[in-house]
Design an enzyme around this catalytic site. Sequence first.
Site: not given
Ligand code: K1U
Ligand code: ZN
Length: 169
Positions: A46, A51, A92-93, A134-135, A138
């Site tokens: 996401g 961001q 989170c990125l 989560h998004e 943000h």
């Molecule tokens: O918002 C962001 O920075 C993106 C984030 C989204 C997210 C991941 C996990 C749970 C809730 C929201 C990411 O993509 S982090 C990287 C990722 O691919 C990931 C990390 C943990 C679990 C699954 C994916």
């Molecule tokens: Zn995030």
Amino acid sequence: MALLPILCYPDPKLHRVAKPVAAVDARIKTLIADMRETMYEAKGIGLAATQIDVHERLIVIDVSEERDQPIVLINPELSWTSAEKHLNEEGCLSVPGIYDGVERFDAVHVRALDGDGQSRVIEADGLLAVCIQHEMDHLMGKVFVEYLSPLKRNRIKTKLLKAQREDAR
Ligand code: K1U
Ligand code: ZN
């Protein structure tokens, strides 16, 4: 299309509250394409406009294994949340290398415009429901580490600031 730089915690710009998208026009469609490319390149599931330092209510998500089912949410609003909540591991990125548990609704319904400006309701559970919550945080200027204890949050802040200083050398 273009890859966009992602803000890194504790950048204060991550705490700005996004405004509604006024019109799904050519500028927004270009932004959607750029955000999608940036999300795929960063291997995220996401990305919220906040961001990439754009403070408008726009999200891209793709939780599919094949990375071929992108979802666009413009001006999203939760219309229903489940009674049940559970702890889920999140990343989170904007907080690279940090993963921790956050309690979220098990399922949500979200009303939003899609990338063509059409109104839709998405019924989500599992990882999609977690990612939507989560998004949407943000867009309200909230980063997942704010659910953690002050001790953990301060350790994360110190670690990321040190890494950013070393990267800038
Ligand atoms: O918002 C962001 O920075 C993106 C984030 C989204 C997210 C991941 C996990 C749970 C809730 C929201 C990411 O993509 S982090 C990287 C990722 O691919 C990931 C990390 C943990 C679990 C699954 C994916
Ligand atoms: Zn995030």
